[in-house]
Design a protein around this motif. Sequence first.
Motif, PDB file in Angstrom:
ATOM      1  N   ASP A  19       0.829  -1.207   0.000  1.00 15.75           N
ATOM      2  CA  ASP A  19       0.000   0.000   0.000  1.00 15.75           C
ATOM      3  C   ASP A  19       0.865   1.260   0.000  1.00 15.75           C
ATOM      4  O   ASP A  19       0.521   2.263  -0.627  1.00 15.75           O
ATOM      5  N   ALA A  20       2.012   1.202   0.713  1.00 12.77           N
ATOM      6  CA  ALA A  20       2.916   2.350   0.736  1.00 12.77           C
ATOM      7  C   ALA A  20       3.486   2.621  -0.661  1.00 12.77           C
ATOM      8  O   ALA A  20       3.656   3.780  -1.058  1.00 12.77           O
ATOM      9  N   ARG A  22       1.965   1.985  -3.518  1.00 11.84           N
ATOM     10  CA  ARG A  22       0.878   2.584  -4.307  1.00 11.84           C
ATOM     11  C   ARG A  22       0.668   4.044  -3.913  1.00 11.84           C
ATOM     12  O   ARG A  22       0.432   4.892  -4.768  1.00 11.84           O
ATOM     13  N   ASP A  23       0.756   4.333  -2.621  1.00 21.31           N
ATOM     14  CA  ASP A  23       0.593   5.725  -2.166  1.00 21.31           C
ATOM     15  C   ASP A  23       1.700   6.611  -2.732  1.00 21.31           C
ATOM     16  O   ASP A  23       1.455   7.769  -3.103  1.00 21.31           O
ATOM     17  N   ARG A  24       2.931   6.080  -2.788  1.00 19.15           N
ATOM     18  CA  ARG A  24       4.054   6.866  -3.319  1.00 19.15           C
ATOM     19  C   ARG A  24       3.822   7.224  -4.784  1.00 19.15           C
ATOM     20  O   ARG A  24       4.012   8.380  -5.190  1.00 19.15           O
ATOM     21  N   ALA A  26       0.901   7.306  -6.331  1.00 24.76           N
ATOM     22  CA  ALA A  26      -0.266   8.189  -6.409  1.00 24.76           C
ATOM     23  C   ALA A  26       0.123   9.629  -6.085  1.00 24.76           C
ATOM     24  O   ALA A  26      -0.381  10.576  -6.707  1.00 24.76           O
ATOM     25  N   ASP A  27       1.031   9.809  -5.105  1.00 25.50           N
ATOM     26  CA  ASP A  27       1.502  11.159  -4.770  1.00 25.50           C
ATOM     27  C   ASP A  27       2.251  11.779  -5.946  1.00 25.50           C
ATOM     28  O   ASP A  27       2.103  12.972  -6.238  1.00 25.50           O
TER      29      ASP A  27
END
Length: 221
Positions: A19-20, A22-24, A26-27
């Motif tokens: 998830d981290a 994917r968040d990176r 997405a940012d």
Amino acid sequence: MDLQKRTAPAPAAELRASDADRDRIADILRDALAEGRLTSDEHAERVEGVLAARTVGELEVFIRDLPAGHPRRAAPAAARPVPADADDHVVAVFSSAVRKGRWRAGRRIHAYAVFGSVEIDLSEALFQYQHIVIRAFSVFGSVEVSVPENVSLRGTGGGVLGSFEVDHLDAEDPDAPVVHVDGWAVLGSIEGRPRRGKLVADILDRVHRKVDRSLRRHLEH
């Protein structure tokens, strides 16, 4: 030999994405949208792909054509990602909060309107950075963002029984500041609008005053 193949570490691109991870990505995509490198449709399509990606290699595909996907290449100062921490917080809870006039706008502004109203007027603000992100949340309230006509305005967000309306504006100057409004409205509203030039506003004001005087004279007679 077979045992060595089974025990050898998998290439980094084949590792399962967290998830981290994917968040990176997405940012990075959100910053690219704010910088004008991606259109709203491209951003939405890539974010959807990021959520469905299973490996790190699949994630990297979505930023392969972006500067952030090539860390060895130095990016110009104006294109650096906008920090996640806000430079300024504008909060209205059962009240109103205003930022207007001659003030210095930070790279990231967070606005919260809960049963209240927030007004962020950048028409006379001093732009220290080329890219500004305004993260807005409205719950039974309103957030209004005004920008001068010589900047680019973009927005991504939505509403839950509320409205999110940001007028997209492209400045003629490619080096003009870019203001990106991002947020959600829950039973409230978020708006982003270019503010009309002072000259036009003054002309309209004089016309309205003249009409008011004519009406008063008519009523007196």
